[in-house]
Design an enzyme around this catalytic site. Structure first.
Site, PDB file in Angstrom:
ATOM      1  N   ASP A 132       5.026   6.357   0.857  1.00  0.00           N
ATOM      2  CA  ASP A 132       3.712   5.781   1.459  1.00  0.00           C
ATOM      3  C   ASP A 132       2.652   5.830   0.497  1.00  0.00           C
ATOM      4  O   ASP A 132       1.757   5.047   0.594  1.00  0.00           O
ATOM      5  CB  ASP A 132       3.743   6.471   2.634  1.00  0.00           C
ATOM      6  CG  ASP A 132       2.198   5.824   3.557  1.00  0.00           C
ATOM      7  OD1 ASP A 132       2.142   4.755   3.788  1.00  0.00           O
ATOM      8  OD2 ASP A 132       1.422   7.131   3.771  1.00  0.00           O
ATOM      9  N   ARG A 159      -1.733  -1.384  -0.950  1.00  0.00           N
ATOM     10  CA  ARG A 159      -2.209  -2.133  -0.236  1.00  0.00           C
ATOM     11  C   ARG A 159      -3.790  -2.250  -0.276  1.00  0.00           C
ATOM     12  O   ARG A 159      -4.108  -3.160   0.387  1.00  0.00           O
ATOM     13  CB  ARG A 159      -1.675  -1.569   1.323  1.00  0.00           C
ATOM     14  CG  ARG A 159       0.060  -1.946   1.432  1.00  0.00           C
ATOM     15  CD  ARG A 159       0.316  -1.133   2.758  1.00  0.00           C
ATOM     16  NE  ARG A 159      -0.337  -1.434   3.815  1.00  0.00           N
ATOM     17  CZ  ARG A 159      -0.446  -0.493   4.894  1.00  0.00           C
ATOM     18  NH1 ARG A 159       0.103   0.714   4.660  1.00  0.00           N
ATOM     19  NH2 ARG A 159      -1.118  -1.077   5.981  1.00  0.00           N
ATOM     20  N   SER A 185       3.867   3.205   7.785  1.00  0.00           N
ATOM     21  CA  SER A 185       3.176   4.047   7.112  1.00  0.00           C
ATOM     22  C   SER A 185       2.618   5.102   7.740  1.00  0.00           C
ATOM     23  O   SER A 185       2.901   6.507   7.464  1.00  0.00           O
ATOM     24  CB  SER A 185       1.644   3.049   6.376  1.00  0.00           C
ATOM     25  OG  SER A 185       0.640   4.159   5.950  1.00  0.00           O
ATOM     26  N   LYS A 236       4.428   9.405   8.097  1.00  0.00           N
ATOM     27  CA  LYS A 236       3.600  10.603   7.799  1.00  0.00           C
ATOM     28  C   LYS A 236       3.924  11.592   8.872  1.00  0.00           C
ATOM     29  O   LYS A 236       4.141  12.719   8.776  1.00  0.00           O
ATOM     30  CB  LYS A 236       2.305  10.270   7.579  1.00  0.00           C
ATOM     31  CG  LYS A 236       1.840   9.669   6.269  1.00  0.00           C
ATOM     32  CD  LYS A 236       0.433   9.337   5.964  1.00  0.00           C
ATOM     33  CE  LYS A 236      -0.169   8.533   6.556  1.00  0.00           C
ATOM     34  NZ  LYS A 236       0.082   6.931   6.215  1.00  0.00           N
TER      35      LYS A 236
HETATM   36  N1  URA Z   1      -3.073   4.646   8.487  1.00  0.00           N
HETATM   37  C1  URA Z   1      -2.084   4.961   7.885  1.00  0.00           C
HETATM   38  O1  URA Z   1      -1.769   5.985   7.563  1.00  0.00           O
HETATM   39  N2  URA Z   1      -1.516   3.736   7.195  1.00  0.00           N
HETATM   40  C2  URA Z   1      -1.861   2.596   7.455  1.00  0.00           C
HETATM   41  O2  URA Z   1      -1.575   1.730   7.195  1.00  0.00           O
HETATM   42  C3  URA Z   1      -3.062   2.393   8.512  1.00  0.00           C
HETATM   43  C4  URA Z   1      -3.726   3.621   9.039  1.00  0.00           C
END
Ligand code: URA
Length: 443
Positions: free
Chosen positions: A171, A178, A193, A197
């Protein structure tokens, strides 16, 4: 790394880009290989950017989104925090302007006796990111190893890290790309994403703060709800209990936009100052996190614990302890004047009298970004002191000449142009305007 391995990896990613472009559903193995090869440095940025753009344009099925989430999780270590406490909870926002909620919520929940373990990110586009905000505090370590995260959590009941070599590196690598390739607002890319996490950190429950409106990464309310439901489903697929709050981002959250300014505002809220909109949302998310940890707890009892954590000073003390535990300068918590300060502060005053009717969050987020609070380029350094501080919210009455917006910056640029951009983001009404509710729905 051998040149042959690099060529083979690039060939596999090229095939994945082509298949996705032509509308095929990618297999779990293909998605896993794309992420793993990129993390291993065998795929150039331009190819990964093309893959992300193709995904952003074509979308992903539920199975592909789950596979991408798993690929990000498996790119690093998956923690099991079950031995750290009876319940470890987390929260995540999908991104908006002035969103410093984590800095309030995490210490409030930890001070209420429930551990908070969190992996978070940097700014995305015009929306700030928690890691960037935290770096305003001198010395604070934001790229913890898995062992460090676990040890800080065990020591002070709360730990926050950005993605690191061990924590969702897949990520981390794609997130940075991104940010500069217009692929931030893709629903499957956001869902994978965010959820990777949350899954990697191994919390028992997560509250998702899914934002919509002008200043959100996902503008449309319907799409934000789709995103919320998709993330809850992914959570369930990985055994993670989730609640989601749909929250309005048509105006910035609180008054501060910009890294050190937002840290300062969060510390003010932890000290008991009510910041309209911000405190209300923070309190609700904190209460939901407490309820995830203890499903028997009623909403009223959870709110009472939140109130107590703030009014007793426990939440602020918790924040201070946590800053020290991650190597930060607690003196900046005791005296917010020691946080980074801009070389210049210019105050834009109200040019008419009336009620604030519209404060375009996205436009103001972009102004803050251009002052140095965010990035246009990969790895661009930030000016942590830069940003804006609003002096009112929708519904507030202003008199001509009243301070409207403070501009915190280095003075290198055209103030008249900045002022024009700020003024174009703000509209007055001749008659009273009701305050705009922040919380739209809880799923
Ligand atoms: N927060 C994230 O961790 N990823 C995203 O893509 C958008 C917000």
């Amino acid at each position: 790394m051998s040149a042959t391995a690099d060529r083979e990896a690039a060939g596999r990613v090229l095939a994945a880009i082509t298949a996705k472009r032509d509308g095929a559903e990618l297999t779990d193995g293909t998605i896993e290989a794309v992420v793993a090869e990129f993390v291993a440095g065998r795929v150039p940025d331009y190819q990964m950017a093309a893959w992300l753009a193709t995904v952003a344009c074509q979308g992903m099925t539920r199975a592909e989104t789950v596979a991408l989430t798993r690929a990000y999780v498996d790119s690093g270590v998956r923690l099991n925090l079950r031995d750290v406490g009876p319940a470890v909870v987390d929260k995540h926002s999908t991104g908006g302007v002035g969103d410093k909620i984590t800095l309030f919520v995490a210490p409030v929940v930890a001070a209420s006796g429930v551990a908070v373990g969190k992996v978070t990110g940097r700014g995305l586009g015009f929306a700030g990111g928690t890691v960037d905000k935290l770096e305003s505090i001198s010395g604070l370590k934001v790229d913890l190893s898995a062992a460090e995260l676990r040890s800080v959590l065990a020591e002070v009941g709360m730990a926050i890290s950005g993605q690191s070599d061990e924590l969702v590196p897949g990520d981390r690598a794609t997130y940075a790309l991104r940010d500069v390739t217009a692929t931030v607002d893709s629903i499957p890319l956001i869902a994978a994403s965010v959820m990777s996490k949350k899954i990697a950190v191994g919390a028992h429950g997560v509250v998702l703060d899914v934002k919509f409106g002008e200043g959100a990464v996902v503008v449309d309310r319907g799409l934000a709800e789709t995103l919320a439901r998709s993330m809850i489903e992914i959570g369930e697929a990985f055994g993670l209990r989730c609640r989601a709050v749909l929250s309005d981002m048509n105006q910035p959250l609180g008054y501060a936009i910009g890294n050190a300014l937002e840290v300062r505002e969060a510390i003010e809220a932890l000290s008991g100052t009510d910041i309209p909109g911000f405190t209300e949302l923070g309190r609700r998310i904190a209460a939901l996190m407490l309820q995830l940890a203890d499903p028997e707890l009623t909403a009223d009892a959870a709110q009472a614990r939140v109130t107590d954590a703030v009014s007793s000073g426990a939440a602020l003390a918790q924040f201070r302890r946590w800053v020290e535990a991650q190597g930060g300068d607690a003196g900046q918590v005791d005296d917010v004047g020691k946080l980074p300060r801009a070389a210049r502060t210019d105050v834009i005053t109200s040019d008419c009298s009336g009620w604030l009717a519209r404060i375009e969050a996205r436009q103001l987020g972009e102004v803050a970004l251009s002052l140095g609070a965010g990035r246009h380029l990969y790895h661009q350094p930030l000016d942590h002191s830069a940003g804006l501080r609003l002096r009112g919210r929708i519904g507030d009455r202003m008199t001509e000449g009243d301070p409207l917006v403070e501009v915190h910056w280095d003075g290198r640029g055209d103030l008249a142009e900045i002022e024009a951009r700020i003024r174009s983001a703000i509209t007055f009404s001749d008659g009273p305007v009701g305050p705009a509710p922040v919380i739209d729905a809880v799923l």
